[in-house]
Write an enzyme that holds these catalytic residues in place. Sequence first.
Site, mmCIF file in Angstrom:
data_model
loop_
_atom_site.group_PDB
_atom_site.id
_atom_site.type_symbol
_atom_site.label_atom_id
_atom_site.label_comp_id
_atom_site.label_asym_id
_atom_site.label_seq_id
_atom_site.Cartn_x
_atom_site.Cartn_y
_atom_site.Cartn_z
ATOM 1 N N GLY A 360 0.827 -1.197 0.000
ATOM 2 C CA GLY A 360 0.000 0.000 0.000
ATOM 3 C C GLY A 360 0.856 1.239 0.000
ATOM 4 O O GLY A 360 2.089 1.172 -0.045
ATOM 5 N N GLY A 362 1.102 5.119 1.811
ATOM 6 C CA GLY A 362 0.584 6.035 2.822
ATOM 7 C C GLY A 362 1.227 7.393 2.653
ATOM 8 O O GLY A 362 1.942 7.639 1.684
ATOM 9 N N GLY A 365 5.134 7.246 2.480
ATOM 10 C CA GLY A 365 5.840 6.452 1.488
ATOM 11 C C GLY A 365 5.121 5.160 1.169
ATOM 12 O O GLY A 365 4.031 4.888 1.668
ATOM 13 N N VAL A 367 4.709 1.032 1.009
ATOM 14 C CA VAL A 367 4.988 -0.086 1.904
ATOM 15 C C VAL A 367 5.044 -1.394 1.127
ATOM 16 O O VAL A 367 4.174 -1.671 0.298
ATOM 17 C CB VAL A 367 3.912 -0.188 3.005
ATOM 18 C CG1 VAL A 367 4.267 -1.279 4.000
ATOM 19 C CG2 VAL A 367 3.752 1.145 3.719
ATOM 20 N N ASP A 478 -2.167 10.836 13.549
ATOM 21 C CA ASP A 478 -2.852 10.341 12.360
ATOM 22 C C ASP A 478 -3.525 8.999 12.633
ATOM 23 O O ASP A 478 -3.395 8.049 11.869
ATOM 24 C CB ASP A 478 -1.849 10.228 11.200
ATOM 25 C CG ASP A 478 -2.549 10.164 9.844
ATOM 26 O OD1 ASP A 478 -3.762 10.456 9.780
ATOM 27 O OD2 ASP A 478 -1.880 9.824 8.848
#
Length: 677
Positions: A360, A362, A365, A367, A478
């Site tokens: 994924g 985010g 950066g 992953v 977050d």
Amino acid sequence: MLSPASKTKDHQTMNSRFIISLALFLFLNFLRNYSHTTEAAPTYLQNDCPDTTLFAPNSTYRSNLNALLPSLSSAAIDNADGFANATAGKDSPNRAYGLFLCRGDVGTTMCSECVATGAKDILRRCPNKRSSVIWYDECMLRYSDQPVYSVMETVPIYNMPDTGDVAEADRFVQLLGEAMNYAAERASGSKSGKKFAVVEASFTSSQKLYALAQCTSDLKGWDCNTCLRAVIADLPQGKRGGRSFTPTCTVRFELFPFYNTSVVAAAPLLPSSPPAPANGPKGKSNKSTVIIIAVAIPLGVAVLLFFVACFWHRSKPTTTYEVVQEEGGTTEITTIESLQYHLATIQAATNNFSHRNKLGEGGFGVVFQGKLPNGQEIAVKKLSKSSGQGVGEFKNEVALVAKLQHRNLVRLLGFCLKGEEKLLVYEFVPNKSLDYFLFDPNKRRQLDWSKRSKIISGVARGMLYLHEDSRFRIIHRDLKPSNVLLDSDMNPKISDFGMARIFGVDQTQASTNNIVGTFGYLSPEYAMRGQISTKSDVYSFGVLILEIISGKKNSSFFQSDGGENLASYAWKHWRAGTPLEVLDPLISNAYSIDEVVRCLNIGLLGVQQDPADRPSMASIVLMLSSRSVRLPQPRQPAFFLQRSMETQLNELVSDQSTSIPMPWSTNEMSITEVYPR
Ligand SMILES: *[C@@H]1O[C@H](CO)[C@@H](O)[C@H](O)[C@H]1NC(C)=O
Ligand SMILES: *[C@@H]1O[C@H](CO)[C@@H](O)[C@H](O)[C@H]1NC(C)=O
């Protein structure tokens, strides 16, 4: 001892004799004090032996253990430190390492008895295991085929609640939090000898709270503190007493004295009034005064040491140098190096960052999933290159964040640096993130109420751990469903914490221009003025709870008109007395109405406009775990978005599922993206 003295030294010798007799007298008294406690056998609590590795009964390792355990027993005899380590065997695979620790107030006789019992018991309770820990009320003992000396462990962690709920639970948890924090500070701050502290605080006029914290004496202050924060966060809440422990530290609290109060002297301290309960209705603060009494060293020992020191000083006036190893010295550096991975290793693990390994993307950066040569599965985050952090700072922050270990946090294993490239290596959590389940109409069915409730309390505990670690309080900034990963048992693990530190955003600054977070989860004061605090995380947590209960995405409201958001939707039903209308209709079978309503209540408290009206994570953990805690009524939640801003944000936030770091100038409210996506 004393040599025949010359005439000029007669006076001094007499003095010394007097002091010796006095010291002996005190020492004997001191021993007598203990004789009451030496009669009972040690009380067994728990043992832990991971069932992975075994040894053959006739192996070299076994014979090393046969040498190790008795040597621990004999090291415990007359051991005033209540702590010792030992090793047996030479070559690494068969070498055995061990240590024991006695509770700080336990006398030498009981200590050696407890260790002797443990040394016999440990092999019987865990036959043929290559490592094992056994806990008693009075001591703990462990052995391993890996070095254990000064290695902090927060896994496994056990907690044992007392039966019986406490009255006035919210005031109790406040007091307990203060007492425990103070005990942890004292125990980990102790410069030498025992890392042990007890704290007493008056709960009611007739009831006292007794709290104890202790680390194994080999731990550095820093590690001790980290370990204690983990066990404190794990303490049973809403109970009259309980304990929590790992192989390297332990905490306990009770409403009765469970340690030998005559050994630990009373030093009055911190006569303070408790902060008004964070969640209490305004104007009705509890006025009772708290007197916290703390003790780190038994008085008898202190007096004895004082006299011995006097005598020593007089008869042998040589200067002694104490070698104090500072934290941040060489040992810290080796720790940082041990966190570093080679780029080649990571490339091999992730098939050279192949697209197929991508998990994924985010805000910080991309992953990737990977597998190390030893079989360990990892997740590698390739940071976007715009972080302004220098290499040294970066390493320090990573080392710091890697120390945060809790079962509800994704563990940071290390990092990799190569030129401009900065990578973070995490443990791999198999079951994707919460949003993957929560916002998919089919997968959401898998999240029945018991799973959702487990996720809510797990996230709360993880957040509490981040907030209460006083040495470096972490504000997540977050928190949202895509940052809550789920393990194979659907236990939640919070990810992406500490990123502000790693990215070099100033944590301490109350106000900051760099806002990192995701629209919809930001508290009004953070989004508007950049003010961050643990209470801004509580706001995000509030939104998260509302999403978990309703199965509705907060952002789904922004597209619809009517100026409604999830919080105001939930509030409308709350005020109308129809709270169950908020519950996800896909949750049809077993759930406790009371539990759902409590969670909704907590969610609404979390999204209050005024940060002071939001409960702390400590209160939330308590509210979630104890039904006897009365919850304050929420008021109308925050609704802060101006129309124009809302529109701008909607344009910016095209994909709600990715994290968007949003730095904007606080004055102009103009929005610019700084980190490339
Ligand atoms: C240990 O005992 C097993 C059978 O009991 C035997 O096969 C093995 O050779 C023994 N190993 C050693 C090191 O004596
Ligand atoms: C205790 O551990 C330290 C560090 O590993 C070691 O240097 C020391 O020799 C150990 N003590 C004993 C008695 O084995």
